[in-house]
Design a protein around this motif. Structure first.
Motif, PDB file in Angstrom:
ATOM      1  N   THR A 165      -5.404   4.723   4.949  1.00  0.00           N
ATOM      2  CA  THR A 165      -6.141   5.854   4.367  1.00  0.00           C
ATOM      3  C   THR A 165      -6.272   5.649   2.862  1.00  0.00           C
ATOM      4  O   THR A 165      -5.281   5.622   2.148  1.00  0.00           O
ATOM      5  CB  THR A 165      -5.415   7.180   4.658  1.00  0.00           C
ATOM      6  N   GLY A 191       0.794  -1.231   0.000  1.00  0.00           N
ATOM      7  CA  GLY A 191       0.000   0.000   0.000  1.00  0.00           C
ATOM      8  C   GLY A 191       0.825   1.279   0.000  1.00  0.00           C
ATOM      9  O   GLY A 191       0.284   2.373   0.108  1.00  0.00           O
ATOM     10  N   ARG A 216      -3.704  16.435   8.352  1.00  0.00           N
ATOM     11  CA  ARG A 216      -3.244  16.219   6.979  1.00  0.00           C
ATOM     12  C   ARG A 216      -1.763  16.598   6.852  1.00  0.00           C
ATOM     13  O   ARG A 216      -1.276  17.485   7.504  1.00  0.00           O
ATOM     14  CB  ARG A 216      -4.057  17.007   5.947  1.00  0.00           C
ATOM     15  N   PHE A 271       2.833   5.511  -7.554  1.00  0.00           N
ATOM     16  CA  PHE A 271       1.482   5.026  -7.266  1.00  0.00           C
ATOM     17  C   PHE A 271       0.500   5.896  -8.042  1.00  0.00           C
ATOM     18  O   PHE A 271       0.905   6.847  -8.708  1.00  0.00           O
ATOM     19  CB  PHE A 271       1.212   5.056  -5.748  1.00  0.00           C
TER      20      PHE A 271
END
Ligand code: ATP
Ligand code: MG
Length: 422
Positions: free
Chosen positions: A282, A122, A260, A127
Motif C-alpha cells: 500500500t 518498506g 483501514r 518513515f
C-alpha cells in the motif's frame, strides 16, 4: 564504556547524498502538484500529547496498542508520543487555531512519522509521509478530487502498476448495526479466532476484518457485509464518488474488506496498492473521517484525507530505474597561488550573485589533480585561476562538455558560463 562506533536506531534510516537527490526531486514534484490543486502547507510538531492519538486513532488499533513511541517527559511528567501519523495533529492544529472559523481548508504536510514495527523492506520505525487533508467539505466531489489528484501524481512520478481499491464504511448507525451482526457472527466461531481477534471481538470487531492472519481469511470472508447495512445517503455518496471517478477514467476495484487500520474513517475509504513491493504494497491510503473533528473536541465538521508512504513510493520509482539526479553544478573553480586563491573566493561569490552554482576547490593540490576533480564533479565548466590571471583580473574558462578553453575577463564571465549551460 564501549568505544565502538554508534549506529542509528534500528528501523530509522539515514538518507545519504546519493539518494537524497531523488528525495529532493520528489519533494519538488509533490509541492508543484499540491499547489496545482490549491492545497496549502501546514507544519505540526513531531511530538504530541499521547492522549491525542488515543482519542483520534482509537485505543484498539495496531498503532495505539503496540506501535507508538510514547514516553514521559522527565521534567514535568507529561505523557508524550512521537507522531505515528499526521491526521490527528493536523486536525488538532486546525481546531487549536480556529482555522475552520469561516472557510473550509485544503491542507498538506510532509515529514517523519514513527511507529514501533518490525523493520523490513518498506516498513520502518521512522518513515515519511505526505499527507493531504480537506476539512469542512461535505460532498463526494472532494473525495473524488483527492483520488483524481493521486492518479495525476503517479503519472508525474512515472509510477505504473498501482491499483485503486475503494470501499465505503457507511455512517454511525449502519456501522453500529454491522458491528452487532459481526459480534453475533464471530461469537459462533470463538475457537477459531486468533488472540488479536478475541481481544477485539467486543471492543472493535470491524478491525477483525483487517486481519493479516491467513488462518482467519476464510472466516472473515464469510462475515456479514457492511454494504448490506448502508443507508440511502451513504449509498448515494458512494455512488457519486464512483461516477466522478468513471468520468475521469480512473479504474478501481471495490474491496468490501478494506476497513483501514484507524478508527476515524467513515464513508469513502481507499488505498492505492501495488504488487511490486511484496507485503508492503500500500503506497497511499485515506478516506473520509467526518467524526474526527468532534471526537477531538471541535464543532462537528466533515473531513477527508490521505497519506502516502514516501519510502514505498521511492522504492517503486527506483524499481523502474529512476536514479538519483546528479548534483546540479555549473562551475568547478580551480585555483593555485596565494593571490589566485584570494581572488578565487571573490570570483566564486560574484558568480553566485549571478545565480550560478559554484564549487570552490578547497585543500590545494596541483592544477592537474584539481582538474581531475573538476572533470568528475559533473560541473558544466571549470574556471581556472593562477596568479597571472589574478593579476590581470581575468580567468581561464574551460568547458567540460566540449568546446575551446580561453581567457575571459571577469566582467563577462557569468554571461559566458550561462551561454554554456543553456
Ligand atoms: P500497513 O497496512 O502497511 O501497516 P497502514 O494502514 O498502517 O499500512 P497508514 O497508517 O494508512 O498505513 O499510513 C499511510 C501510508 O504510510 C501507508 O500506506 C504506507 O505507504 C505508509 N506507511 C505506513 N506505515 C509505514 C512504515 N512503518 N514504514 C514505511 N511506510 C509506512
Ligand atoms: Mg500499519
Amino acid at each position: 564504556m564501549s568505544n565502538s562506533p554508534l549506529q542509528a536506531v534500528r528501523g530509522m534510516n539515514d538518507i545519504l547524498p546519493d539518494e537524497a537527490g531523488l528525495w529532493l526531486w520528489f519533494e519538488d514534484t509533490v509541492r508543484d502538484w499540491l499547489e496545482s490543486y490549491g492545497y496549502r502547507n501546514i507544519r505540526m510538531p513531531l511530538v504530541e500529547p499521547t492522549a491525542l492519538f488515543k482519542r483520534a486513532i482509537g485505543e484498539v488499533t495496531d498503532i495505539v496498542e503496540k506501535e507508538m513511541y510514547s514516553f514521559e517527559d522527565s521534567l514535568n511528567g507529561d505523557h508524550l508520543t512521537l507522531r505515528p501519523e499526521g491526521t490527528a495533529s493536523c486536525v488538532r492544529a486546525v481546531l487549536q487555531h480556529n482555522l475552520l472559523y469561516n472557510a473550509p481548508q485544503r491542507l498538506w504536510y510532509a515529514g517523519q512519522m514513527f511507529r514501533h514495527e518490525r523493520p523490513q523492506k518498506g516498513r520502518y520505525r521512522q518513515f515519511h509521509q505526505i499527507g493531504v487533508e480537506s476539512l469542512g467539505f461535505v460532498g463526494p466531489d472532494i473525495d473524488a478530487e483527492q483520488i483524481v489528484m493521486c492518479a495525476r501524481l503517479w503519472r508525474k512520478l512515472g509510477i505504473r502498476d498501482v491499483a485503486l481499491q475503494l470501499n465505503t464504511l457507511g455512517d454511525v448507525a449502519s456501522r453500529q448495526r454491522h458491528r452487532d451482526k459481526l459480534i453475533t457472527y464471530f461469537e459462533q466461531y470463538k475457537d477459531v479466532l486468533d488472540a488479536d481477534a478475541t481481544r477485539r471481538l467486543y471492543s472493535n470487531p470491524l478491525r477483525i476484518l483487517d486481519t493479516k492472519n491467513p488462518a482467519m481469511q476464510e472466516l472473515v470472508a464469510g462475515a456479514p457485509k457492511l454494504m448490506d447495512e448502508l443507508d440511502a445517503e451513504a449509498i448515494a455518496h458512494f455512488e457519486a464518488v464512483q461516477a466522478l471517478l468513471k468520468r475521469h477514467d480512473i479504474a478501481y476495484e471495490i474491496n468490501p474488506r478494506l476497513v483501514r487500520g484507524l478508527d476515524y474513517y467513515n464513508r469513502t475509504v481507499f488505498e492505492w496498492v501495488t504488487t511490486r513491493l511484496g507485503a508492503q504494497g500500500t503506497i497511499c491510503a485515506g478516506g473520509r473521517y467526518d467524526g474526527l473533528v468532534a471526537q477531538i473536541g471541535g464543532k462537528p465538521a466533515p473531513a477527508c484525507g490521505f497519506a502516502m508512504g514516501v519510502e514505498r513510493l521511492l522504492a517503486l520509482m527506483q524499481e523502474d530505474g529512476m536514479q538519483n539526479p546528479p548534483m546540479p553544478l555549473d562551475v568547478y573553480l580551480v585555483h593555485q597561488g596565494e593571490q589566485a586563491s584570494a581572488f578565487a573566493t571573490l570570483v566564486a561569490e560574484a558568480l553566485r550573485d549571478a545565480d550560478l552554482r559554484v564549487l570552490l576547490h578547497c585543500g590545494g593540490g596541483s592544477f592537474k589533480s584539481q582538474m581531475k576533480k573538476a572533470d568528475s564533479s559533473g560541473a558544466v565548466c571549470a574556471v581556472i585561476i593562477g596568479d597571472d590571471e589574478a593579476a590581470a583580473n581575468e580567468v581561464t574558462l574551460k568547458p567540460l562538455r566540449g568546446g575551446e578553453q580561453g581567457k575571459v575577463a571577469l566582467a563577462v564571465l557569468a554571461q559566458k558560463i550561462k551561454a554554456l549551460t543553456e
